[in-house]
Design a protein around this motif. Structure first.
Motif, PDB file in Angstrom:
ATOM      1  N   MET A   1       0.841  -1.183   0.000  1.00 32.99           N
ATOM      2  CA  MET A   1       0.000   0.000   0.000  1.00 32.99           C
ATOM      3  C   MET A   1       0.885   1.245   0.000  1.00 32.99           C
ATOM      4  O   MET A   1       1.764   1.405   0.839  1.00 32.99           O
ATOM      5  N   SER A   2       0.672   2.130  -0.947  1.00 39.40           N
ATOM      6  CA  SER A   2       1.474   3.347  -1.011  1.00 39.40           C
ATOM      7  C   SER A   2       0.745   4.495  -0.318  1.00 39.40           C
ATOM      8  O   SER A   2      -0.478   4.521  -0.234  1.00 39.40           O
ATOM      9  N   LYS A   3       1.545   5.444   0.173  1.00 37.65           N
ATOM     10  CA  LYS A   3       0.969   6.589   0.866  1.00 37.65           C
ATOM     11  C   LYS A   3       0.479   7.607  -0.153  1.00 37.65           C
ATOM     12  O   LYS A   3       1.056   7.763  -1.222  1.00 37.65           O
ATOM     13  N   PRO A   4      -0.572   8.346   0.197  1.00 41.06           N
ATOM     14  CA  PRO A   4      -1.048   9.401  -0.695  1.00 41.06           C
ATOM     15  C   PRO A   4      -0.055  10.568  -0.735  1.00 41.06           C
ATOM     16  O   PRO A   4       0.817  10.688   0.128  1.00 41.06           O
ATOM     17  N   ASP A   5      -0.195  11.409  -1.733  1.00 41.17           N
ATOM     18  CA  ASP A   5       0.660  12.591  -1.866  1.00 41.17           C
ATOM     19  C   ASP A   5       0.075  13.695  -0.988  1.00 41.17           C
ATOM     20  O   ASP A   5      -0.885  14.366  -1.357  1.00 41.17           O
ATOM     21  N   PHE A   6       0.660  13.888   0.186  1.00 41.05           N
ATOM     22  CA  PHE A   6       0.131  14.837   1.165  1.00 41.05           C
ATOM     23  C   PHE A   6       0.205  16.279   0.671  1.00 41.05           C
ATOM     24  O   PHE A   6      -0.609  17.107   1.049  1.00 41.05           O
ATOM     25  N   MET A   7       1.174  16.577  -0.176  1.00 43.73           N
ATOM     26  CA  MET A   7       1.347  17.948  -0.650  1.00 43.73           C
ATOM     27  C   MET A   7       0.239  18.382  -1.611  1.00 43.73           C
ATOM     28  O   MET A   7      -0.008  19.568  -1.767  1.00 43.73           O
ATOM     29  N   THR A   8      -0.434  17.448  -2.243  1.00 40.06           N
ATOM     30  CA  THR A   8      -1.501  17.807  -3.184  1.00 40.06           C
ATOM     31  C   THR A   8      -2.892  17.656  -2.578  1.00 40.06           C
ATOM     32  O   THR A   8      -3.864  18.063  -3.197  1.00 40.06           O
ATOM     33  N   MET A   9      -2.966  17.086  -1.378  1.00 38.44           N
ATOM     34  CA  MET A   9      -4.270  16.909  -0.724  1.00 38.44           C
ATOM     35  C   MET A   9      -4.832  18.253  -0.275  1.00 38.44           C
ATOM     36  O   MET A   9      -4.087  19.082   0.253  1.00 38.44           O
ATOM     37  N   PRO A  10      -6.125  18.461  -0.434  1.00 36.36           N
ATOM     38  CA  PRO A  10      -6.740  19.651   0.162  1.00 36.36           C
ATOM     39  C   PRO A  10      -6.654  19.563   1.685  1.00 36.36           C
ATOM     40  O   PRO A  10      -6.521  18.479   2.260  1.00 36.36           O
ATOM     41  N   ARG A  11      -6.725  20.703   2.324  1.00 36.20           N
ATOM     42  CA  ARG A  11      -6.575  20.769   3.786  1.00 36.20           C
ATOM     43  C   ARG A  11      -7.543  19.849   4.519  1.00 36.20           C
ATOM     44  O   ARG A  11      -7.149  19.114   5.428  1.00 36.20           O
ATOM     45  N   ALA A  12      -8.810  19.875   4.143  1.00 37.21           N
ATOM     46  CA  ALA A  12      -9.811  19.056   4.832  1.00 37.21           C
ATOM     47  C   ALA A  12      -9.527  17.565   4.669  1.00 37.21           C
ATOM     48  O   ALA A  12      -9.683  16.789   5.617  1.00 37.21           O
ATOM     49  N   GLN A  13      -9.100  17.166   3.491  1.00 35.61           N
ATOM     50  CA  GLN A  13      -8.807  15.756   3.251  1.00 35.61           C
ATOM     51  C   GLN A  13      -7.577  15.309   4.036  1.00 35.61           C
ATOM     52  O   GLN A  13      -7.558  14.218   4.610  1.00 35.61           O
ATOM     53  N   LEU A  14      -6.553  16.162   4.081  1.00 30.70           N
ATOM     54  CA  LEU A  14      -5.351  15.832   4.851  1.00 30.70           C
ATOM     55  C   LEU A  14      -5.681  15.747   6.337  1.00 30.70           C
ATOM     56  O   LEU A  14      -5.219  14.854   7.037  1.00 30.70           O
TER      57      LEU A  14
END
Length: 50
Positions: A1-14
């Motif tokens: 399982m790979s981690k999501p790209d935190f830098m492109t996530m919107p604030r609420a999703q992060l």
């Protein structure tokens, strides 16, 4: 399982990701780095009228 790209996530999703994965220090650090910058505007707390 790979981690999501935190830098492109919107604030609420992060934020939701951090709440769901509290052990993920990398995600939390990314959140802090992105949303607590030196140029952030700080508003003073309202003063009581009493």
């Amino acid at each position: 399982m790979s981690k999501p790209d935190f830098m492109t996530m919107p604030r609420a999703q992060l934020r939701q990701y951090i709440l769901d994965h509290r052990e993920d220090d990398e995600a939390f650090q990314t959140y802090l780095d992105r949303f607590t910058s030196e140029d952030a505007v700080i508003f003073p707390a309202p003063q009581s009228s009493q």
